[in-house]
Enzyme design. Structure first.
Site, PDB file in Angstrom:
ATOM      1  N   GLY A   1      -3.603   6.329  -1.245  1.00  0.00           N
ATOM      2  CA  GLY A   1      -2.247   6.077  -0.749  1.00  0.00           C
ATOM      3  C   GLY A   1      -2.381   5.323   0.574  1.00  0.00           C
ATOM      4  O   GLY A   1      -3.222   5.668   1.411  1.00  0.00           O
TER       5      GLY A   1
ATOM      6  N   ALA B   1      -0.753   5.059   3.400  1.00  0.00           N
ATOM      7  CA  ALA B   1      -0.622   5.713   4.703  1.00  0.00           C
ATOM      8  C   ALA B   1      -1.819   6.626   4.964  1.00  0.00           C
ATOM      9  O   ALA B   1      -2.380   6.629   6.063  1.00  0.00           O
ATOM     10  CB  ALA B   1       0.673   6.524   4.745  1.00  0.00           C
TER      11      ALA B   1
ATOM     12  N   CYS C   1       3.868   6.174  -9.309  1.00  0.00           N
ATOM     13  CA  CYS C   1       2.640   6.502  -8.588  1.00  0.00           C
ATOM     14  C   CYS C   1       2.887   7.667  -7.633  1.00  0.00           C
ATOM     15  O   CYS C   1       3.714   8.546  -7.921  1.00  0.00           O
ATOM     16  CB  CYS C   1       2.104   5.276  -7.849  1.00  0.00           C
ATOM     17  SG  CYS C   1       0.412   5.508  -7.232  1.00  0.00           S
TER      18      CYS C   1
ATOM     19  N   ASP D   1       2.047  -0.739  -0.631  1.00  0.00           N
ATOM     20  CA  ASP D   1       0.733  -0.882   0.010  1.00  0.00           C
ATOM     21  C   ASP D   1       0.779  -2.018   1.017  1.00  0.00           C
ATOM     22  O   ASP D   1       0.153  -1.952   2.065  1.00  0.00           O
ATOM     23  CB  ASP D   1      -0.342  -1.161  -1.040  1.00  0.00           C
ATOM     24  CG  ASP D   1      -0.786   0.141  -1.673  1.00  0.00           C
ATOM     25  OD1 ASP D   1      -0.046   0.654  -2.535  1.00  0.00           O
ATOM     26  OD2 ASP D   1      -1.833   0.673  -1.250  1.00  0.00           O
TER      27      ASP D   1
ATOM     28  N   ASN E   1       2.505  -2.959  -4.688  1.00  0.00           N
ATOM     29  CA  ASN E   1       2.416  -1.510  -4.879  1.00  0.00           C
ATOM     30  C   ASN E   1       1.674  -1.260  -6.197  1.00  0.00           C
ATOM     31  O   ASN E   1       1.262  -2.201  -6.888  1.00  0.00           O
ATOM     32  CB  ASN E   1       3.826  -0.896  -4.888  1.00  0.00           C
ATOM     33  CG  ASN E   1       3.817   0.615  -4.799  1.00  0.00           C
ATOM     34  OD1 ASN E   1       3.143   1.188  -3.955  1.00  0.00           O
ATOM     35  ND2 ASN E   1       4.542   1.284  -5.677  1.00  0.00           N
ATOM     36  N   LYS E   2       1.542   0.004  -6.562  1.00  0.00           N
ATOM     37  CA  LYS E   2       0.777   0.388  -7.758  1.00  0.00           C
ATOM     38  C   LYS E   2       1.145  -0.451  -8.981  1.00  0.00           C
ATOM     39  O   LYS E   2       2.321  -0.741  -9.214  1.00  0.00           O
ATOM     40  CB  LYS E   2       1.035   1.877  -8.039  1.00  0.00           C
ATOM     41  CG  LYS E   2       0.330   2.483  -9.225  1.00  0.00           C
ATOM     42  CD  LYS E   2      -1.169   2.265  -9.227  1.00  0.00           C
ATOM     43  CE  LYS E   2      -1.846   2.712  -7.947  1.00  0.00           C
ATOM     44  NZ  LYS E   2      -3.205   2.134  -7.758  1.00  0.00           N
TER      45      LYS E   2
ATOM     46  N   LYS F   1       2.742  -1.598   7.215  1.00  0.00           N
ATOM     47  CA  LYS F   1       2.369  -2.065   5.875  1.00  0.00           C
ATOM     48  C   LYS F   1       2.806  -3.520   5.664  1.00  0.00           C
ATOM     49  O   LYS F   1       2.659  -4.065   4.573  1.00  0.00           O
ATOM     50  CB  LYS F   1       2.986  -1.159   4.815  1.00  0.00           C
ATOM     51  CG  LYS F   1       2.362   0.236   4.842  1.00  0.00           C
ATOM     52  CD  LYS F   1       3.058   1.178   3.910  1.00  0.00           C
ATOM     53  CE  LYS F   1       2.431   2.559   3.994  1.00  0.00           C
ATOM     54  NZ  LYS F   1       3.276   3.565   3.341  1.00  0.00           N
TER      55      LYS F   1
HETATM   56  C1  RUB Z   1      -0.952   4.332  -4.121  1.00  0.00           C
HETATM   57  C2  RUB Z   1       0.315   3.551  -4.162  1.00  0.00           C
HETATM   58  C3  RUB Z   1       1.447   4.051  -3.277  1.00  0.00           C
HETATM   59  C4  RUB Z   1       1.368   3.282  -1.941  1.00  0.00           C
HETATM   60  C5  RUB Z   1       2.316   3.879  -0.902  1.00  0.00           C
HETATM   61  O1  RUB Z   1      -2.010   3.701  -4.814  1.00  0.00           O
HETATM   62  O2  RUB Z   1       0.445   2.541  -4.795  1.00  0.00           O
HETATM   63  O3  RUB Z   1       2.678   3.798  -3.872  1.00  0.00           O
HETATM   64  O4  RUB Z   1       0.062   3.340  -1.416  1.00  0.00           O
HETATM   65  O5  RUB Z   1       1.921   5.195  -0.609  1.00  0.00           O
HETATM   66  P1  RUB Z   1      -3.466   4.375  -4.837  1.00  0.00           P
HETATM   67  P2  RUB Z   1       2.293   5.862   0.791  1.00  0.00           P
HETATM   68  O6  RUB Z   1      -3.312   5.735  -5.421  1.00  0.00           O
HETATM   69  O7  RUB Z   1      -4.274   3.458  -5.682  1.00  0.00           O
HETATM   70  O8  RUB Z   1      -3.963   4.418  -3.416  1.00  0.00           O
HETATM   71  O9  RUB Z   1       3.780   5.799   0.907  1.00  0.00           O
HETATM   72  O10 RUB Z   1       1.777   7.274   0.691  1.00  0.00           O
HETATM   73  O11 RUB Z   1       1.613   5.088   1.867  1.00  0.00           O
END
Ligand code: RUB
Length: 303
Positions: A20, A22, A128, A197, A207-208, A233
């Site tokens: 993720g 963050a 995701c 992302d 994003n995913k 981001k």
């Molecule tokens: C995670 C993903 C999330 C973003 C945002 O992909 O696509 O939607 O990272 O997440 P992976 P957040 O599992 O491949 O890392 O809001 O927690 O930053």
């Protein structure tokens, strides 16, 4: 010279034990802080070189999320001007703490702002596992709104399982669906809520994998798409025309390759949703149209 703890953090990000946008940004900031505080050398020039090497190692783990690049740039900002090891250690450590704190509070602000756009009775789709999207949905629920969520499985790694568990634990009525069921359910949906992302300067959201397909279905059904994304981001590099690299992971995440002799496998794990399919991006600085991404990036102090 990379130390064990930093290598351990890098491995956790690479293997997606921590994942993720963050969470990987915060872990990288913390790893750089620990690396700095435990550094035993006395040559300032060497220390700076080693810090850059440590940053490059962390950056090499996952290429798509600009959150990682921005976090490391924020933590190491201004190190070239420092000529005292103790001061440099203090500076890096304070910058890392500050980044982590701001990143956590940004999440609360996004949830506060984003949840206001979710109405009582709404049915949502999420994809995701995004801490920003999940926090926003949970906040709407905590505010007493009677909402329901369809969460996609999110193949191949099935991060949707994390999402459904988090939502159900918070008391949000949640239904798990396979990724390909999104268009089928879209006629019953009021809003799509996802994370990011990377946000490019033209407002495209990376994003995913599958996010762009969901946004396309939402567009067809006139369902709004809300993206929840902290400002770190947003990608400065895209302003200079750089394209966001889409990570391709081991094809064995899809199926065991040995079970499919002669079959080519391909595993891109992110995609870009064009700004036309996004209604709003909720940041800790407020709600923007994707077309205002350029302004956010221009005002950012990250190079
Ligand atoms: C995670 C993903 C999330 C973003 C945002 O992909 O696509 O939607 O990272 O997440 P992976 P957040 O599992 O491949 O890392 O809001 O927690 O930053």
């Amino acid at each position: 010279m990379i130390d064990m703890d930093l290598e351990e953090a890098a491995k956790k990000i690479e293997t997606m034990e921590v994942r993720g946008a963050a969470k990987i940004a915060r872990l990288a900031a913390l790893a750089l802080k620990d690396f700095t505080l435990s550094y035993e050398g006395s040559d300032i020039g060497q220390f700076k070189d080693d810090l850059i090497e440590a940053k490059e190692r962390l950056l090499s783990t996952r290429p798509t999320a600009v959150s990682l690049r921005n976090a490391l740039a924020i933590v190491l900002k201004g190190i070239e001007k420092e000529d005292n090891i103790t001061e440099l250690k203090k500076k890096v450590s304070a910058s890392a703490d500050n980044f982590i704190k701001k990143s956590e509070s940004a999440l609360d602000v996004i949830a506060e702002i984003g949840s206001k756009r979710i109405k009582d009775g709404d049915v949502l789709v999420t994809h995701c596992n995004s801490s920003a999207a999940v926090s926003t949905i949970i906040k709407a629920h905590k505010d007493g709104k009677n909402i329901r969520v369809y969460a996609t499985e999110s193949r191949p790694k099935r991060q949707g399982y994390i999402t459904v568990r988090e939502l159900v634990k918070a008391g949000v009525p949640t239904t798990l669906i396979v990724d390909s069921a999104v268009r089928y359910v879209m006629s019953k949906v009021d809003m799509v809520v996802v994370g990011a992302d990377t946000v490019a300067s033209n407002g495209a959201v990376i994003n995913k994998i599958g996010t762009s397909q969901i946004a396309l279905c939402a567009h067809e059904a006139r369902v709004p798409v809300m993206v929840c994304a902290e400002t770190y981001k947003f990608s400065h590099e895209t302003m200079a025309g750089e394209l966001v690299e889409i990570e391709e992971r081991d094809v064995n995440e899809i199926v065991n390759q040995d079970d499919f002799p002669g079959v080519k496998l391909f595993n891109p794990v992110f995609d870009a949703t064009p700004p036309e399919y996004i209604d709003v991006i909720v940041t800790e600085e407020g709600v923007i149209s994707p077309h205002a991404a350029y302004e956010i990036i221009k005002s950012m102090d990250i190079k």
